[in-house]
Design a protein around this motif. Structure first.
Motif, short mmCIF file in Angstrom:
data_model
loop_
_atom_site.label_atom_id
_atom_site.label_comp_id
_atom_site.label_asym_id
_atom_site.label_seq_id
_atom_site.Cartn_x
_atom_site.Cartn_y
_atom_site.Cartn_z
N UNK A 17 0.34 -1.44 -0.28
CA UNK A 17 -0.08 -0.24 0.10
C UNK A 17 0.80 1.15 -0.09
N UNK A 18 0.72 2.29 -0.85
CA UNK A 18 2.06 3.11 -1.20
C UNK A 18 1.32 4.31 0.02
N UNK A 19 2.78 4.43 0.90
CA UNK A 19 1.99 5.43 1.60
C UNK A 19 2.10 7.01 1.40
N UNK A 20 1.23 7.44 1.13
CA UNK A 20 0.92 8.32 1.06
C UNK A 20 0.51 9.24 1.88
N UNK A 21 0.41 10.86 1.11
CA UNK A 21 0.37 12.29 2.59
C UNK A 21 -1.12 11.48 3.21
N UNK A 22 -1.14 11.88 4.12
CA UNK A 22 -2.93 12.40 4.37
C UNK A 22 -3.91 11.34 4.05
N UNK A 23 -3.18 9.97 3.29
CA UNK A 23 -4.63 9.06 3.39
C UNK A 23 -4.18 8.13 4.51
N UNK A 24 -2.28 7.94 4.93
CA UNK A 24 -2.76 6.73 5.18
C UNK A 24 -1.80 6.39 6.48
N UNK A 26 -2.50 4.98 10.07
CA UNK A 26 -2.26 3.12 10.84
C UNK A 26 -3.49 2.74 10.98
N UNK A 27 -4.86 3.21 10.15
CA UNK A 27 -5.98 2.40 10.25
C UNK A 27 -6.08 1.84 8.96
N UNK A 28 -5.47 2.16 7.94
CA UNK A 28 -5.05 1.87 6.76
C UNK A 28 -3.84 0.60 7.25
N UNK A 29 -2.81 1.41 7.13
CA UNK A 29 -1.75 0.43 7.34
C UNK A 29 -1.71 -1.13 8.03
N UNK A 30 -2.17 -1.03 9.01
CA UNK A 30 -2.93 -2.30 9.53
C UNK A 30 -3.71 -2.73 8.53
N UNK A 31 -5.10 -1.98 8.47
CA UNK A 31 -6.13 -2.69 7.87
C UNK A 31 -5.13 -3.80 6.66
N UNK A 32 -4.05 -3.03 5.60
CA UNK A 32 -3.62 -3.60 4.76
C UNK A 32 -2.39 -5.33 5.32
N UNK A 33 -1.67 -4.62 6.13
CA UNK A 33 -1.01 -5.60 7.00
C UNK A 33 -1.82 -7.27 7.55
N UNK A 34 -3.32 -6.30 8.03
CA UNK A 34 -4.14 -7.75 8.57
C UNK A 34 -4.38 -8.64 6.69
N UNK A 35 -4.74 -7.91 5.90
CA UNK A 35 -4.86 -8.40 4.58
C UNK A 35 -4.87 -9.55 4.13
N UNK A 36 -2.88 -9.36 4.30
CA UNK A 36 -2.13 -10.27 3.83
C UNK A 36 -0.49 -9.76 2.94
N UNK A 37 -1.19 -8.39 2.76
CA UNK A 37 -0.43 -6.98 1.66
C UNK A 37 0.65 -6.27 3.02
N UNK A 38 1.31 -5.50 2.31
CA UNK A 38 2.26 -4.91 3.29
C UNK A 38 1.41 -3.35 3.93
N UNK A 39 1.11 -2.84 4.83
CA UNK A 39 0.94 -1.93 4.90
C UNK A 39 1.71 -0.34 5.38
N UNK A 64 1.11 -8.14 12.20
CA UNK A 64 1.45 -8.71 10.53
C UNK A 64 2.61 -7.40 10.79
N UNK A 65 3.62 -7.18 9.82
CA UNK A 65 4.55 -6.94 9.28
C UNK A 65 4.11 -5.57 8.58
N UNK A 66 4.42 -4.48 8.91
CA UNK A 66 3.99 -3.15 8.42
C UNK A 66 5.41 -2.30 8.55
N UNK A 67 5.16 -1.19 8.10
CA UNK A 67 6.14 0.17 7.74
C UNK A 67 6.01 1.75 7.27
N UNK A 68 6.78 2.09 7.15
CA UNK A 68 6.83 3.90 7.28
C UNK A 68 7.02 3.91 6.12
N UNK A 69 6.37 4.69 5.15
CA UNK A 69 7.10 5.80 3.84
C UNK A 69 7.70 7.19 4.20
N UNK A 70 9.03 7.43 4.40
CA UNK A 70 9.30 8.30 4.87
C UNK A 70 10.00 9.57 3.30
#
Length: 313
Positions: A17-24, A26-39, A64-70
Motif C-alpha cells: 500500500x502506498x504511503x500517501x500523505x493525508x491518506x495513510x 495506522x488504520x489503513x496500514x494495519x488493515x492492509x497488513x491484516x489482509x495479507x499485504x504490506x501496509x 503482521x509486518x508493516x512499514x513507514x514511508x518517509x
C-alpha cells in the motif's frame, strides 16, 4: 503465493500500500497488513510525535509486518528516523531524496530499506546504496512523481534490466490484471496507492473519496515540475495554476500560489475547490469505496483468474 518480495517482507501477497500523505494513517496500514499485504504509514504528513502515535497504534492493530514511508524532502527527517528506530519499525520506504543519506543508518538497526524511484538510473544508484528493494513508479501515479514522464509499462522492464534486487511496480495499478501485467514485465510485486484511497479505512476525507469515484480519463494532470512534480485532479485550484503558468511564473510565484497546507486542505479536510487533490490516472477504473480486506481479496482473485486466461494464449 511465494516470491522474493513475499519472502523479503514476510507477507502473504506481493501487494504494498502506498504511503500517501493525508491518506495513510495506522488504520489503513494495519488493515492492509491484516489482509495479507504490506501496509505503510505515510510519515510525510505527520509531525514526529504524531508519527510515533500512529506507529504505536499500528502495532496494537496488527501483528503482521508493516512499514513507514518517509519522503526525505520533508523537515524533521532526523527526528523521524530516530523515532522509527526507537519504535522498532522493521521496514522503511524512502523517497524524494538520496538513498545514501539514510540507508546505512537504517540497515545498521536491522531495518529493511526500500527506495522509490522514477528512472532506471536512480534505481541503479539506490541498489548501489545498499537498499533491499526498489519501487519503480511510472508517471501514471498520483502524488509526487518523476519529471521524465516514463510510463510504468516501459519503466518496469528498463529497471528490471538494470537491477538484481526485488522490484515493486507502482503507477496505474489497481487490479489483479494490472498486477499480473506488472509482474510479467519483471516486477516481483506491486504498490497501489489510489486504489487504497477509496477504502473505508483510508484517512482521506469522504468528499475526496467520493470525488475520486467520479474521475474519468483525462481528469488528472502532472504539474508543478519546477517544485516537485505532482499529479492532480483538475479542480479550481488546478485551473488557477494553469492561468498562472500562462504568465510564465517564477519558482517563487509558484510557491506563493501553492501556499502551505494545500494538500491537507484538499485530501484531509475535503476542500474540493481550493485543495490540492492527488490521485493517479487509474482512478477512472475505481467505482466504489470498499473495505481494504475486500479490495485485496478481489485483486488476488482477479490475478489468479487472469493467470489462467493468459495460459490459453
Amino acid at each position: 503465493m511465494k516470491n522474493k518480495l513475499v519472502d523479503l517482507f514476510n507477507i502473504q501477497y506481493p501487494i504494498v500500500q502506498g504511503g500517501m500523505i493525508w491518506n495513510s494513517g495506522y488504520k489503513l496500514a494495519s488493515a492492509v497488513s491484516n489482509a495479507g499485504g504490506l501496509g505503510l504509514i505515510g510519515a510525510g504528513s505527520m509531525y514526529p510525535e504524531v508519527l510515533r502515535e500512529h506507529i504505536q497504534k499500528c502495532k496494537k492493530a496488527t501483528d503482521k509486518p508493516f512499514g513507514v514511508n518517509v519522503p526525505m524532502l520533508y523537515p524533521n527527517i532526523e527526528e523521524i528516523m530516530h523515532i522509527i528506530v526507537e519504535e522498532g519499525v522493521k521496514i522503511v520506504f524512502t523517497s524524494a531524496g538520496n538513498p545514501k543519506t539514510w540507508t546505512s543508518f537504517l540497515k545498521e538497526h536491522g531495518i529493511t530499506v526500500v527506495h522509490v524511484v522514477s528512472s532506471s538510473k536512480f534505481a541503479l544508484k539506490a541498489q548501489e546504496a545498499g537498499v533491499d528493494a526498489i519501487v519503480a513508479e511510472g508517471f501514471e501515479a498520483g502524488g509526487h512523481n518523476g519529471r521524465e514522464e516514463t510510463t510504468t509499462l516501459t519503466l518496469i522492464p528498463m529497471v528490471r534490466e538494470k537491477i538484481s534486487i526485488p522490484l515493486i511496480a507502482a503507477g496505474g495499478i489497481a487490479s489483479g490484471k494490472g498486477m499480473l501485467a506488472a509482474m510479467v514485465l519483471g516486477a516481483d510485486g506491486v504498490q497501489m496507492g489510489t486504489r487504497f484511497i477509496a477504502s473505508e479505512e483510508s484517512s482521506a476525507h469522504a468528499n475526496f473519496k467520493n470525488l475520486l469515484l467520479d474521475v474519468q480519463e483525462g481528469d488528472t494532470a502532472l504539474s508543478l515540475k519546477e517544485l516537485a512534480p505532482v499529479r492532480l485532479i483538475k479542480n479550481e485550484f488546478y485551473a488557477g495554476l494553469q492561468e498562472l503558468y500562462a504568465k510564465c511564473p517564477s519558482v517563487d510565484e509558484l510557491k506563493e500560489y501553492l501556499g502551505r497546507g494545500r494538500s491537507k486542505k484538499g485530501m484531509f479536510l475535503g476542500d474540493l475547490v481550493e485543495g490540492e487533490l492527488e490521485v493517479g490516472q487509474i482512478a477512472g477504473l475505481i467505482h466504489k469505496i470498499e473495505p481494504v480486506a475486500d479490495i485485496v481479496k478481489h485483486v488476488i482473485a482477479e490475478f489468479e483468474s487472469a493467470k489462467k486466461e493468459v495460459a490459453y494464449f
